[in-house]
Design a protein around this motif. Sequence first.
Motif, PDB file in Angstrom:
ATOM      1  N   VAL A  85       0.847  -1.191   0.000  1.00 51.64           N
ATOM      2  CA  VAL A  85       0.000   0.000   0.000  1.00 51.64           C
ATOM      3  C   VAL A  85       0.880   1.237   0.000  1.00 51.64           C
ATOM      4  CG1 VAL A  85      -1.764   1.327   1.234  1.00 51.64           C
ATOM      5  CG2 VAL A  85      -1.863  -1.168   1.259  1.00 51.64           C
ATOM      6  N   GLU A  86       0.626   2.115  -0.966  1.00 47.05           N
ATOM      7  CA  GLU A  86       1.335   3.399  -1.055  1.00 47.05           C
ATOM      8  C   GLU A  86       0.328   4.506  -0.815  1.00 47.05           C
ATOM      9  OE1 GLU A  86       3.956   5.549  -0.671  1.00 47.05           O
ATOM     10  OE2 GLU A  86       4.975   4.045  -1.905  1.00 47.05           O
ATOM     11  N   VAL A  87       0.748   5.584  -0.144  1.00 49.44           N
ATOM     12  CA  VAL A  87      -0.123   6.717   0.142  1.00 49.44           C
ATOM     13  C   VAL A  87       0.496   7.974  -0.470  1.00 49.44           C
ATOM     14  CG1 VAL A  87      -1.181   8.148   1.947  1.00 49.44           C
ATOM     15  CG2 VAL A  87      -0.946   5.675   2.304  1.00 49.44           C
ATOM     16  N   LEU A  88      -0.276   8.681  -1.281  1.00 42.70           N
ATOM     17  CA  LEU A  88       0.141   9.950  -1.868  1.00 42.70           C
ATOM     18  C   LEU A  88      -0.839  11.026  -1.438  1.00 42.70           C
ATOM     19  CD1 LEU A  88       0.980   7.713  -4.222  1.00 42.70           C
ATOM     20  CD2 LEU A  88       1.568   9.811  -5.404  1.00 42.70           C
ATOM     21  N   THR A  89      -0.335  12.201  -1.161  1.00 46.21           N
ATOM     22  CA  THR A  89      -1.191  13.303  -0.738  1.00 46.21           C
ATOM     23  C   THR A  89      -1.258  14.372  -1.833  1.00 46.21           C
ATOM     24  OG1 THR A  89       0.596  14.532   0.330  1.00 46.21           O
ATOM     25  CG2 THR A  89      -0.556  12.886   1.665  1.00 46.21           C
ATOM     26  N   GLY A  90      -2.215  15.280  -1.706  1.00 45.90           N
ATOM     27  CA  GLY A  90      -2.375  16.361  -2.665  1.00 45.90           C
ATOM     28  C   GLY A  90      -3.012  15.907  -3.963  1.00 45.90           C
ATOM     29  N   VAL A  91      -3.936  14.977  -3.888  1.00 45.38           N
ATOM     30  CA  VAL A  91      -4.544  14.393  -5.086  1.00 45.38           C
ATOM     31  C   VAL A  91      -5.078  15.459  -6.030  1.00 45.38           C
ATOM     32  CG1 VAL A  91      -6.820  14.067  -3.999  1.00 45.38           C
ATOM     33  CG2 VAL A  91      -6.162  12.657  -5.944  1.00 45.38           C
ATOM     34  N   ASN A  92      -4.852  15.218  -7.317  1.00 48.21           N
ATOM     35  CA  ASN A  92      -5.468  16.039  -8.360  1.00 48.21           C
ATOM     36  C   ASN A  92      -5.835  15.126  -9.526  1.00 48.21           C
ATOM     37  OD1 ASN A  92      -3.077  15.797  -9.957  1.00 48.21           O
ATOM     38  ND2 ASN A  92      -2.284  17.738  -9.180  1.00 48.21           N
ATOM     39  N   LEU A  93      -6.595  15.647 -10.455  1.00 49.24           N
ATOM     40  CA  LEU A  93      -7.097  14.846 -11.567  1.00 49.24           C
ATOM     41  C   LEU A  93      -5.977  14.229 -12.413  1.00 49.24           C
ATOM     42  CD1 LEU A  93      -9.568  13.759 -13.015  1.00 49.24           C
ATOM     43  CD2 LEU A  93      -9.739  15.944 -14.233  1.00 49.24           C
ATOM     44  N   PRO A  94      -4.913  14.963 -12.753  1.00 50.99           N
ATOM     45  CA  PRO A  94      -3.832  14.342 -13.519  1.00 50.99           C
ATOM     46  C   PRO A  94      -3.178  13.151 -12.807  1.00 50.99           C
ATOM     47  CG  PRO A  94      -3.695  16.707 -13.721  1.00 50.99           C
ATOM     48  CD  PRO A  94      -4.736  16.426 -12.672  1.00 50.99           C
ATOM     49  N   MET A  95      -3.126  13.163 -11.492  1.00 45.08           N
ATOM     50  CA  MET A  95      -2.588  12.017 -10.754  1.00 45.08           C
ATOM     51  C   MET A  95      -3.448  10.780 -10.981  1.00 45.08           C
ATOM     52  SD  MET A  95      -1.640  13.850  -7.130  1.00 45.08           S
ATOM     53  CE  MET A  95      -0.919  12.449  -6.315  1.00 45.08           C
ATOM     54  N   ILE A  96      -4.751  10.958 -10.904  1.00 48.35           N
ATOM     55  CA  ILE A  96      -5.671   9.835 -11.087  1.00 48.35           C
ATOM     56  C   ILE A  96      -5.580   9.302 -12.512  1.00 48.35           C
ATOM     57  CG2 ILE A  96      -8.096   9.128 -11.093  1.00 48.35           C
ATOM     58  CD1 ILE A  96      -8.510  11.074  -8.739  1.00 48.35           C
ATOM     59  N   ILE A  97      -5.511  10.190 -13.472  1.00 47.16           N
ATOM     60  CA  ILE A  97      -5.399   9.768 -14.868  1.00 47.16           C
ATOM     61  C   ILE A  97      -4.091   9.013 -15.099  1.00 47.16           C
ATOM     62  CG2 ILE A  97      -5.153  10.606 -17.248  1.00 47.16           C
ATOM     63  CD1 ILE A  97      -7.221  12.810 -16.431  1.00 47.16           C
ATOM     64  N   ALA A  98      -2.996   9.491 -14.520  1.00 44.84           N
ATOM     65  CA  ALA A  98      -1.713   8.797 -14.650  1.00 44.84           C
ATOM     66  C   ALA A  98      -1.793   7.390 -14.066  1.00 44.84           C
ATOM     67  CB  ALA A  98      -0.601   9.598 -13.978  1.00 44.84           C
ATOM     68  N   ILE A  99      -2.429   7.258 -12.924  1.00 48.59           N
ATOM     69  CA  ILE A  99      -2.586   5.933 -12.307  1.00 48.59           C
ATOM     70  C   ILE A  99      -3.439   5.048 -13.198  1.00 48.59           C
ATOM     71  CG2 ILE A  99      -3.664   4.713 -10.368  1.00 48.59           C
ATOM     72  CD1 ILE A  99      -2.639   7.074  -8.593  1.00 48.59           C
ATOM     73  N   ALA A 100      -4.536   5.589 -13.716  1.00 48.75           N
ATOM     74  CA  ALA A 100      -5.417   4.807 -14.588  1.00 48.75           C
ATOM     75  C   ALA A 100      -4.673   4.309 -15.825  1.00 48.75           C
ATOM     76  CB  ALA A 100      -6.622   5.652 -14.999  1.00 48.75           C
ATOM     77  N   GLN A 101      -3.803   5.130 -16.367  1.00 47.68           N
ATOM     78  CA  GLN A 101      -3.102   4.781 -17.604  1.00 47.68           C
ATOM     79  C   GLN A 101      -1.915   3.850 -17.399  1.00 47.68           C
ATOM     80  OE1 GLN A 101      -2.322   8.763 -19.048  1.00 47.68           O
ATOM     81  NE2 GLN A 101      -4.115   8.687 -20.383  1.00 47.68           N
ATOM     82  N   LYS A 114       5.229   8.002 -10.594  1.00 41.28           N
ATOM     83  CA  LYS A 114       4.635   8.543 -11.820  1.00 41.28           C
ATOM     84  C   LYS A 114       3.473   9.477 -11.479  1.00 41.28           C
ATOM     85  CE  LYS A 114       4.011   8.627 -16.321  1.00 41.28           C
ATOM     86  NZ  LYS A 114       4.969   9.301 -17.187  1.00 41.28           N
ATOM     87  N   ALA A 115       2.623   9.065 -10.558  1.00 39.18           N
ATOM     88  CA  ALA A 115       1.487   9.897 -10.152  1.00 39.18           C
ATOM     89  C   ALA A 115       1.971  11.196  -9.517  1.00 39.18           C
ATOM     90  CB  ALA A 115       0.579   9.133  -9.191  1.00 39.18           C
ATOM     91  N   LEU A 116       2.983  11.120  -8.681  1.00 38.65           N
ATOM     92  CA  LEU A 116       3.558  12.306  -8.044  1.00 38.65           C
ATOM     93  C   LEU A 116       4.104  13.263  -9.098  1.00 38.65           C
ATOM     94  CD1 LEU A 116       4.475  13.801  -5.458  1.00 38.65           C
ATOM     95  CD2 LEU A 116       6.572  12.450  -5.576  1.00 38.65           C
ATOM     96  N   GLU A 117       4.852  12.725 -10.045  1.00 36.85           N
ATOM     97  CA  GLU A 117       5.433  13.524 -11.126  1.00 36.85           C
ATOM     98  C   GLU A 117       4.346  14.227 -11.949  1.00 36.85           C
ATOM     99  OE1 GLU A 117       7.216  12.096 -15.320  1.00 36.85           O
ATOM    100  OE2 GLU A 117       8.268  11.293 -13.570  1.00 36.85           O
ATOM    101  N   GLU A 118       3.319  13.477 -12.342  1.00 37.82           N
ATOM    102  CA  GLU A 118       2.240  14.052 -13.152  1.00 37.82           C
ATOM    103  C   GLU A 118       1.440  15.087 -12.368  1.00 37.82           C
ATOM    104  OE1 GLU A 118       1.559  13.761 -16.461  1.00 37.82           O
ATOM    105  OE2 GLU A 118       3.459  12.682 -16.482  1.00 37.82           O
TER     106      GLU A 118
END
Length: 133
Positions: A85-101, A114-118
């Motif tokens: 389990v990894e936890v990232l903070t400061g979620v935004n839409l590009p993070m979710i899209i990066a994870i989905a892709q 990758k999500a952090l970078e995006e």
Amino acid sequence: MIGLLVVCHCDLGRELLSAAELIVGRLEAADAISITPSTESEVVLKTIGERVKALNRGRGVVILTDMFGGTPCNVSLSFLKKGSVEVLTGVNLPMIIAIAQHRHQLGLEELGSKALEEGKRSIALAGKLLESQ
């Protein structure tokens, strides 16, 4: 596939997932948990534990929270486990899209990076960005 859980204040997480699905299509193994002032910590802990277990398809789960130090983050950190389990903070839409892709081909740690970078790359002061063009 790596599971995705968005834990935020109010309905922010659900709305971010809805917006992501509008862009990339239906997201499997993805869910959101809303935390309100009336939500009890024990209930949130139990719910996150159940969702992490349900979303884990053998490759782990990424939990995205709205802000470091807030209740969603603090409770989610209880589940942080290297390789699982990894936890990232400061979620935004590009993070979710990066994870989905990328969650089908990247490992948990790489996907988190990758999500952090995006997420960071997508933040811009539009006026300044347009001036430099």
